[in-house]
Design a protein around this motif. Structure first.
Motif, PDB file in Angstrom:
ATOM      1  N   ARG A 147       0.817  -1.212   0.000  1.00 12.58           N
ATOM      2  CA  ARG A 147       0.000   0.000   0.000  1.00 12.58           C
ATOM      3  C   ARG A 147       0.849   1.259   0.000  1.00 12.58           C
ATOM      4  O   ARG A 147       0.407   2.300  -0.462  1.00 12.58           O
ATOM      5  N   ALA A 192      -7.696   4.852 -11.445  1.00 17.27           N
ATOM      6  CA  ALA A 192      -8.272   3.920 -10.467  1.00 17.27           C
ATOM      7  C   ALA A 192      -9.021   2.789 -11.184  1.00 17.27           C
ATOM      8  O   ALA A 192      -8.898   1.614 -10.814  1.00 17.27           O
ATOM      9  N   MET A 245      -6.530   0.336 -12.893  1.00 18.69           N
ATOM     10  CA  MET A 245      -5.915  -0.570 -11.921  1.00 18.69           C
ATOM     11  C   MET A 245      -6.919  -1.627 -11.462  1.00 18.69           C
ATOM     12  O   MET A 245      -6.572  -2.808 -11.341  1.00 18.69           O
ATOM     13  N   ALA A 246      -8.167  -1.216 -11.225  1.00 13.24           N
ATOM     14  CA  ALA A 246      -9.206  -2.167 -10.809  1.00 13.24           C
ATOM     15  C   ALA A 246      -9.466  -3.196 -11.907  1.00 13.24           C
ATOM     16  O   ALA A 246      -9.661  -4.383 -11.622  1.00 13.24           O
ATOM     17  N   ASN A 289      -6.598  -5.495 -11.796  1.00 13.67           N
ATOM     18  CA  ASN A 289      -6.345  -6.010 -10.455  1.00 13.67           C
ATOM     19  C   ASN A 289      -4.862  -5.884 -10.106  1.00 13.67           C
ATOM     20  O   ASN A 289      -4.240  -6.814  -9.600  1.00 13.67           O
ATOM     21  N   MET A 335      -1.749  -2.691  -8.976  1.00 14.41           N
ATOM     22  CA  MET A 335      -1.420  -1.311  -8.655  1.00 14.41           C
ATOM     23  C   MET A 335      -0.173  -0.940  -9.444  1.00 14.41           C
ATOM     24  O   MET A 335       0.870  -1.586  -9.304  1.00 14.41           O
ATOM     25  N   TYR A 388      -4.402   0.605  -2.859  1.00 13.19           N
ATOM     26  CA  TYR A 388      -5.495  -0.349  -3.001  1.00 13.19           C
ATOM     27  C   TYR A 388      -5.856  -0.916  -1.635  1.00 13.19           C
ATOM     28  O   TYR A 388      -5.047  -0.886  -0.702  1.00 13.19           O
ATOM     29  N   TYR A 430      -9.441   0.447  -5.531  1.00  7.65           N
ATOM     30  CA  TYR A 430      -8.183   1.020  -6.019  1.00  7.65           C
ATOM     31  C   TYR A 430      -8.320   2.535  -5.997  1.00  7.65           C
ATOM     32  O   TYR A 430      -9.342   3.077  -6.440  1.00  7.65           O
TER      33      TYR A 430
END
Length: 174
Positions: free
Chosen positions: A9, A78, A81-82, A85, A87, A115, A158
């Protein structure tokens, strides 16, 4: 106790930038990720802006304002990245190229990503307590920010916060 998830993170943009130099050829291009299976989720932009500006004031820096274009770029980041899956600061290319896609003629730009944070307060606190992310928040060259969160099919949130100053404002400030 620091967990693996906490470490992931709090990856700072500086470490990612160094790694990114070697992976530049692997970076995507703006708009290259299919985000159709993702959803931008509500965030407390007021809280995020107040928190960031409070930290900046404590450090003798002027307040930031919101930029709708940086918000759009943050939302896209965001969601990308989502969708994947993962970062990554370079999933769809460099942050400078991504903000340019939204009509932001940047003179300075920086980005925080994360995330797994359950809400805005947690995401902002995580960044404020991470040296690399805190450095971006306290960047004296930025004047605006955008902020977003998205989820993909797995439900993991994310987060992206993009800071910038438009080139014309950089010239005036000098």
């Amino acid at each position: 106790m620091t967990t693996r998830r906490d470490i992931l993170r709090t990856i700072s943009i500086g470490m990612v930038a160094i790694a990114g130099l070697g992976l530049a050829a692997c970076a995507g291009t703006p708009g290259s990720v299919d985000i159709s299976g993702t959803e931008a989720r509500p965030v407390d932009r007021g809280y995020a802006l107040r928190s960031v500006n409070s930290l900046r004031a404590q450090n003798g820096l002027p307040a930031l304002s919101y930029s709708s274009r940086l918000d759009e770029a943050s939302t896209r980041q965001a969601r990308a990245m989502a969708a994947r899956n993962t970062m990554s600061h370079t999933l769809e290319g460099k942050v400078s190229d991504r903000v340019t896609q939204y009509g932001y003629s940047w003179g300075a730009v920086a980005e925080n990503i994360g995330y797994g944070y359950p809400d805005t307060r947690s995401a902002v606190a995580g960044w404020e307590n991470s040296p690399g992310h805190r450095k971006n928040i306290l960047n004296p060259r930025v004047t605006e920010m955008g902020f977003a969160m998205a989820q993909g099919p797995n439900g993991i949130p994310y987060w992206a916060m993009i800071f910038g100053t438009e080139a014309k404002r950089m010239l005036v400030a000098r």
